[in-house]
Design an enzyme around this catalytic site. Structure first.
Site, PDB file in Angstrom:
ATOM      1  N   LYS A 202     150.041  41.483  21.411  1.00 48.24           N
ATOM      2  CA  LYS A 202     149.578  42.466  22.392  1.00 48.24           C
ATOM      3  C   LYS A 202     150.262  43.794  22.085  1.00 48.24           C
ATOM      4  O   LYS A 202     151.497  43.885  22.054  1.00 48.24           O
ATOM      5  CB  LYS A 202     149.965  41.989  23.797  1.00 48.24           C
ATOM      6  CG  LYS A 202     148.833  42.075  24.786  1.00 48.24           C
ATOM      7  CD  LYS A 202     149.276  41.540  26.108  1.00 48.24           C
ATOM      8  CE  LYS A 202     148.158  41.545  27.093  1.00 48.24           C
ATOM      9  NZ  LYS A 202     148.620  41.191  28.432  1.00 48.24           N
TER      10      LYS A 202
HETATM   11  O1  G3P Z   1     148.192  40.986  31.489  1.00 47.19           O
HETATM   12  C1  G3P Z   1     147.819  42.238  31.932  1.00 47.19           C
HETATM   13  C2  G3P Z   1     147.168  42.291  33.278  1.00 47.19           C
HETATM   14  O2  G3P Z   1     146.308  41.222  33.475  1.00 47.19           O
HETATM   15  C3  G3P Z   1     148.061  42.636  34.410  1.00 47.19           C
HETATM   16  O3  G3P Z   1     147.514  42.400  35.680  1.00 47.19           O
HETATM   17  O4  G3P Z   1     147.656  42.248  38.144  1.00 47.19           O
HETATM   18  O5  G3P Z   1     149.603  43.182  36.834  1.00 47.19           O
HETATM   19  O6  G3P Z   1     147.499  44.478  37.080  1.00 47.19           O
HETATM   20  P1  G3P Z   1     148.099  43.124  37.015  1.00 47.19           P
END
Ligand code: G3P
Length: 215
Positions: free
Chosen positions: A84
Site C-alpha cells: 500500500k
Molecule cells: O484502509 C483504509 C480505509 O478503509 C480507512 O477507513 O474508516 O478509517 O476512513 P476509515
C-alpha cells in the site's frame, strides 16, 4: 464485486475466512496500531496464511527510496502481499519501481479522479478511493468510485478499484452498483451484510410452526 476485509485483527479475519466469501485483506497503520503488542511483520505473516488472496500492507516512509526499501522487505513475507503506497509524488515515483520487480501495489488515500489516473498510469495494481472520508467532508464518495471505474475502463487501464473507507452496508451495495471491482469492509459491516429483519422473523415463524406440528 469482490469483498476484502479492512482489518488487522486476526480474530476477525479468522472468523470471516470461514465463510469463503472474503478474497483479500487490507490493513493500514491505524489498524495495525490497534493490535497492541503485536509485531507488524508477524501480524502480516498470520494474515497471509489465513487469506490466500491479496493482503495490503502499508509503507510508512515518505521518500520513494525509503518506500521501495520497506516494500521489498514486506513483499518478502509471502507472495500474496500487496504494498500500500500513499498517494503522494514520492509514492507515485515508487509504484513503477515496484511494478518492475513484479511487486503489486495499492495506491491509497485517493480522493480525486486525477489521483486515480496518476496511480493507474504509474502501474498500480489497485487504487483505493476513500468513500466514507469523502462523505464526512460533504462530498459524494460513491460518485468518485463510479467516475474512476468508468475512466479506467474508457482508457483500457487495468488497475482495479477498491472502494475503501466503507462505513455501512449501503456503501457496499452502492460500490457494487457502480462497478467497483472490490470493496474492502470493516468486520462490523461484514456481519451486517448477513442481516435482514425479515429473514430473522421468517426463520422464527418456520421454527414455531414446526414445533406446533410436533406437539
Ligand atoms: O484502509 C483504509 C480505509 O478503509 C480507512 O477507513 O474508516 O478509517 O476512513 P476509515
Amino acid at each position: 464485486m469482490e469483498l476484502f476485509l479492512d482489518t488487522a485483527n486476526l480474530t476477525e479475519i479468522r472468523d470471516a475466512a470461514q465463510y469463503g466469501v472474503i478474497s483479500g485483506v487490507t490493513t493500514n497503520p491505524s489498524l495495525i496500531a490497534q493490535e497492541k503488542g503485536r509485531d507488524f511483520h508477524e501480524i502480516l505473516q498470520e494474515i497471509t496464511q489465513l487469506i490466500p488472496g491479496p493482503v495490503s500492507a502499508e509503507v510508512l516512509s515518505t521518500t520513494a527510496a525509503g518506500m521501495y526499501q520497506e516494500a521489498t522487505k514486506l513483499a518478502g513475507i509471502r507472495d500474496n502481499i500487496v504494498i500500500k503506497i500513499p498517494m503522494t509524488r514520492e509514492g507515485i515515483k515508487c509504484v513503477p519501481l515496484l511494478a518492475k520487480e513484479g511487486i503489486k501495489t495499492n495506491v491509497t488515500l485517493v480522493f480525486s479522479l486525477n489521483q486515480a489516473l496518476l496511480a493507474a498510469r504509474a502501474g498500480a495494481t489497485y487504487v483505493s478511493p476513500f468513500v466514507g472520508r469523502l462523505d464526512d467532508v460533504g462530498h459524494d464518495g460513491i460518485s468518485l468510485v463510479r467516475e474512476i471505474v468508468e475512466v479506467l475502463r474508457l482508457h483500457n487501464l487495468s488497475t482495479k478499484v477498491i472502494a475503501a473507507s466503507i462505513r455501512h452496508p449501503m456503501h457496499v451495495m452502492e460500490a457494487a452498483r457502480v462497478g467497483s471491482h472490490i470493496a474492502t469492509i470493516p468486520y462490523k459491516v461484514f456481519l451486517q451484510l448477513f442481516e435482514h429483519p425479515m429473514t430473522a422473523l421468517g426463520l422464527e415463524k418456520f421454527q414455531k410452526d414446526w414445533e406446533a406440528k410436533l406437539k
